[in-house]
Structure formats: structure tokens, C-alpha cells
Design a protein around this motif. Sequence first.
Motif, mmCIF file in Angstrom:
data_model
loop_
_atom_site.group_PDB
_atom_site.id
_atom_site.type_symbol
_atom_site.label_atom_id
_atom_site.label_comp_id
_atom_site.label_asym_id
_atom_site.label_seq_id
_atom_site.Cartn_x
_atom_site.Cartn_y
_atom_site.Cartn_z
ATOM 1 N N GLN A 101 0.827 -1.206 0.000
ATOM 2 C CA GLN A 101 0.000 0.000 0.000
ATOM 3 C C GLN A 101 0.859 1.253 0.000
ATOM 4 O OE1 GLN A 101 -2.283 -0.959 3.497
ATOM 5 N NE2 GLN A 101 -4.027 -1.734 2.313
ATOM 6 N N GLN A 102 1.924 1.260 0.782
ATOM 7 C CA GLN A 102 2.808 2.428 0.814
ATOM 8 C C GLN A 102 3.515 2.632 -0.522
ATOM 9 O OE1 GLN A 102 5.280 1.554 4.224
ATOM 10 N NE2 GLN A 102 3.838 2.486 5.668
ATOM 11 N N ALA A 103 3.672 1.552 -1.275
ATOM 12 C CA ALA A 103 4.285 1.652 -2.603
ATOM 13 C C ALA A 103 3.280 2.107 -3.653
ATOM 14 C CB ALA A 103 4.890 0.315 -3.003
ATOM 15 N N GLY A 104 2.008 2.276 -3.248
ATOM 16 C CA GLY A 104 0.995 2.775 -4.162
ATOM 17 C C GLY A 104 0.111 1.730 -4.797
ATOM 18 N N TYR A 105 0.248 0.476 -4.381
ATOM 19 C CA TYR A 105 -0.588 -0.583 -4.962
ATOM 20 C C TYR A 105 -2.011 -0.489 -4.428
ATOM 21 C CZ TYR A 105 -2.254 -5.228 -6.264
ATOM 22 O OH TYR A 105 -2.976 -6.267 -6.784
ATOM 23 N N THR A 106 -2.986 -0.505 -5.319
ATOM 24 C CA THR A 106 -4.395 -0.384 -4.925
ATOM 25 C C THR A 106 -5.234 -1.571 -5.404
ATOM 26 O OG1 THR A 106 -4.881 0.912 -6.925
ATOM 27 C CG2 THR A 106 -4.301 2.134 -4.914
ATOM 28 N N GLY A 107 -4.585 -2.572 -5.979
ATOM 29 C CA GLY A 107 -5.310 -3.729 -6.479
ATOM 30 C C GLY A 107 -5.737 -4.660 -5.355
ATOM 31 N N PRO A 108 -6.438 -5.729 -5.712
ATOM 32 C CA PRO A 108 -6.904 -6.682 -4.693
ATOM 33 C C PRO A 108 -5.763 -7.432 -4.037
ATOM 34 C CG PRO A 108 -7.380 -7.494 -6.898
ATOM 35 C CD PRO A 108 -6.898 -6.092 -7.060
ATOM 36 N N MET A 109 -5.896 -7.640 -2.727
ATOM 37 C CA MET A 109 -4.909 -8.380 -1.944
ATOM 38 C C MET A 109 -5.619 -9.390 -1.067
ATOM 39 S SD MET A 109 -2.202 -5.378 -0.795
ATOM 40 C CE MET A 109 -3.417 -4.097 -0.495
ATOM 41 N N VAL A 110 -5.042 -10.559 -0.946
ATOM 42 C CA VAL A 110 -5.546 -11.616 -0.074
ATOM 43 C C VAL A 110 -4.461 -11.904 0.946
ATOM 44 C CG1 VAL A 110 -6.330 -14.011 0.068
ATOM 45 C CG2 VAL A 110 -6.953 -12.604 -1.918
ATOM 46 N N LEU A 111 -4.838 -12.001 2.226
ATOM 47 C CA LEU A 111 -3.863 -12.224 3.291
ATOM 48 C C LEU A 111 -4.094 -13.567 3.964
ATOM 49 C CD1 LEU A 111 -3.635 -9.119 2.846
ATOM 50 C CD2 LEU A 111 -3.206 -8.920 5.291
ATOM 51 N N GLU A 112 -3.037 -14.355 4.030
ATOM 52 C CA GLU A 112 -3.037 -15.610 4.787
ATOM 53 C C GLU A 112 -2.176 -15.349 6.017
ATOM 54 O OE1 GLU A 112 -1.691 -18.408 6.815
ATOM 55 O OE2 GLU A 112 -0.193 -18.137 5.221
ATOM 56 N N ARG A 113 -2.775 -15.327 7.199
ATOM 57 C CA ARG A 113 -2.120 -14.819 8.399
ATOM 58 C C ARG A 113 -1.700 -15.884 9.416
ATOM 59 N NH1 ARG A 113 -6.504 -11.231 7.362
ATOM 60 N NH2 ARG A 113 -5.911 -9.007 7.296
ATOM 61 N N ALA A 114 -1.734 -17.163 9.062
ATOM 62 C CA ALA A 114 -1.520 -18.199 10.077
ATOM 63 C C ALA A 114 -0.265 -19.039 9.866
ATOM 64 C CB ALA A 114 -2.744 -19.120 10.142
ATOM 65 N N SER A 115 0.295 -19.062 8.677
ATOM 66 C CA SER A 115 1.385 -20.006 8.380
ATOM 67 C C SER A 115 2.658 -19.675 9.149
ATOM 68 C CB SER A 115 1.662 -20.035 6.878
ATOM 69 O OG SER A 115 1.990 -18.742 6.412
ATOM 70 N N GLN A 116 3.410 -20.739 9.460
ATOM 71 C CA GLN A 116 4.668 -20.619 10.193
ATOM 72 C C GLN A 116 5.830 -21.283 9.463
ATOM 73 O OE1 GLN A 116 5.272 -18.981 13.175
ATOM 74 N NE2 GLN A 116 3.213 -18.148 12.929
ATOM 75 N N SER A 117 5.614 -21.701 8.224
ATOM 76 C CA SER A 117 6.663 -22.369 7.457
ATOM 77 C C SER A 117 6.320 -22.259 5.981
ATOM 78 C CB SER A 117 6.774 -23.848 7.855
ATOM 79 O OG SER A 117 5.598 -24.543 7.471
ATOM 80 N N GLN A 130 -8.076 -20.910 -4.305
ATOM 81 C CA GLN A 130 -9.202 -21.561 -4.968
ATOM 82 C C GLN A 130 -10.487 -20.768 -4.789
ATOM 83 O OE1 GLN A 130 -8.762 -25.470 -3.132
ATOM 84 N NE2 GLN A 130 -8.020 -26.314 -5.063
ATOM 85 N N ALA A 131 -10.690 -20.234 -3.587
ATOM 86 C CA ALA A 131 -11.892 -19.439 -3.331
ATOM 87 C C ALA A 131 -11.919 -18.179 -4.187
ATOM 88 C CB ALA A 131 -11.966 -19.075 -1.852
ATOM 89 N N ALA A 132 -10.737 -17.663 -4.530
ATOM 90 C CA ALA A 132 -10.647 -16.462 -5.368
ATOM 91 C C ALA A 132 -10.721 -16.797 -6.853
ATOM 92 C CB ALA A 132 -9.346 -15.721 -5.061
ATOM 93 N N GLY A 133 -10.890 -18.070 -7.173
ATOM 94 C CA GLY A 133 -10.991 -18.477 -8.570
ATOM 95 C C GLY A 133 -9.670 -18.537 -9.311
ATOM 96 N N VAL A 134 -8.567 -18.613 -8.577
ATOM 97 C CA VAL A 134 -7.245 -18.636 -9.190
ATOM 98 C C VAL A 134 -6.979 -20.002 -9.828
ATOM 99 C CG1 VAL A 134 -4.765 -18.580 -8.689
ATOM 100 C CG2 VAL A 134 -6.295 -16.871 -7.672
ATOM 101 N N LYS A 135 -6.492 -19.971 -11.052
ATOM 102 C CA LYS A 135 -6.078 -21.189 -11.757
ATOM 103 C C LYS A 135 -4.576 -21.200 -12.027
ATOM 104 C CE LYS A 135 -10.358 -22.557 -12.223
ATOM 105 N NZ LYS A 135 -10.877 -23.697 -11.433
ATOM 106 N N ARG A 136 -4.006 -20.010 -12.170
ATOM 107 C CA ARG A 136 -2.589 -19.868 -12.495
ATOM 108 C C ARG A 136 -1.956 -18.942 -11.465
ATOM 109 N NH1 ARG A 136 -3.484 -17.284 -18.170
ATOM 110 N NH2 ARG A 136 -5.013 -16.245 -16.816
ATOM 111 N N VAL A 137 -0.832 -19.368 -10.907
ATOM 112 C CA VAL A 137 -0.209 -18.597 -9.835
ATOM 113 C C VAL A 137 1.307 -18.516 -10.049
ATOM 114 C CG1 VAL A 137 0.012 -20.628 -8.344
ATOM 115 C CG2 VAL A 137 0.028 -18.350 -7.326
ATOM 116 N N ILE A 138 1.862 -17.350 -9.725
ATOM 117 C CA ILE A 138 3.311 -17.167 -9.716
ATOM 118 C C ILE A 138 3.745 -17.088 -8.261
ATOM 119 C CG2 ILE A 138 5.241 -15.687 -10.351
ATOM 120 C CD1 ILE A 138 3.559 -14.685 -12.719
ATOM 121 N N VAL A 139 4.580 -18.020 -7.846
ATOM 122 C CA VAL A 139 5.084 -18.045 -6.477
ATOM 123 C C VAL A 139 6.349 -17.188 -6.412
ATOM 124 C CG1 VAL A 139 5.940 -19.484 -4.597
ATOM 125 C CG2 VAL A 139 4.128 -20.345 -6.097
#
Length: 201
Positions: A101-117, A130-139
Motif C-alpha cells: 500500500q505504501q508503494a501505491g498498490y491499490t489492487g486486490p490483496m488476499v492475506l493468509e495470516r496463520a502459516s509458520q513455514s 481456490q476461493a478467489a478463482g485462481v487457476k494460475r499462480v506465480i510463487v
Amino acid sequence: MRRWALAALAAGVVGYAAIWLMVWRTAAERLANPPLRNADAALVLGNRAYLHGRPNPCLTGRVDAALALAQAGRVPRLVFSGGVDREDGRIEAEVMQTHAQQAGYTGPMVLERASQSTRQNLSLSLPMLQAAGVKRVIVVSEPYHLWRVERLVRASGFDRAFDVQYAAAPSSCWTRWGMAFKGALREPLAIINNAGHGYLH
């Protein structure tokens, strides 16, 4: 006994060096070969949230790489994966969101807040993607992290749920010798740990 101990030590050093070499070769390949296809989302893997009282450049560098993908029209949304940092109590995903956000990004963001690894980054982000309908992802992650990430993706079946590509973040953790040296030295230990638990194929 001393001879056996020295032989075991030598074998350990050779094995560690072989893993280190694979890590760095994959890092160089990923830096030289960025993703070629557009995707539905960039999944940014977490790291330590803060370092010396400031957002960790190893983490924000990953976000910057994802922002570059978004700005180039390669991905329409960002997914930040990382739970509570044990060292300072901050939530990695939220630190990444704030940086974007501080860099000026205003697009959609999804947060996963529980992972530890890294393994949990993938497993806990999967249903959100999957819930967001994603089929192709760049890690997106550090160059020296991607050898292990690729194998965790295959071992977990994450690549059966999505068309997966990888983006190496050319952050200061990679370009600054001390950080790269530390990260690359620690990564083989993480690989050995994951393999010992049966997480890697």
C-alpha cells in the motif's frame, strides 16, 4: 572411532556442499528466466517481518518483485502468506500488505495470516486461492529459497491445483553479500530438515 568420525564429518560437508550448489544453481536459473506467462495471482511467501527495527528487506523485496509483476500486467491480484513472527510478534502478511500500500498498490490483496513455514504458506494459501478463482499462480520468493519451494509444491500437490510458475526476487537479500551468504547457508539446513520429515520429493 576417530577415523569414522572424520569420515562422517567429511561426508556431511560434501553433502551440505552439494545441496548448497543445487540451491545456488536454481537461484541463478530463476533469476535469468522470469515467468513467461500471465497468471491470476502472485503468491508471496513470508519471511521474518522486521530486522533492526525496520521492515525486513528480505520480506519487502519479495513484495517489490510481486509489485513489478502487477505493474507489468502479469497478475491482477497479490496474495501475501505469513503468520505471526516469533521474534517481534508482527504478522508477516500484514507487513507485506502495508508495504504494498505504501508503494501505491491499490489492487486486490488476499492475506493468509496463520502459516509458520514454507510448507504451511502453500497449504494454507491453497484454499484461499481456490476461493478467489485462481487457476494460475506465480510463487514469489528469494532466489535461494526456490529450490526447496519447487519441491514442496510438487510434494504437496499444490501444482495439481494450479498452473505454477516461479519468480525470484532480486532483493537486497540477494544482492547484498552478507544476507545472501547467510540465507544460502541456512537454506540447506531447512532442506535437510524438510527431507527428514518427508516433506520433499
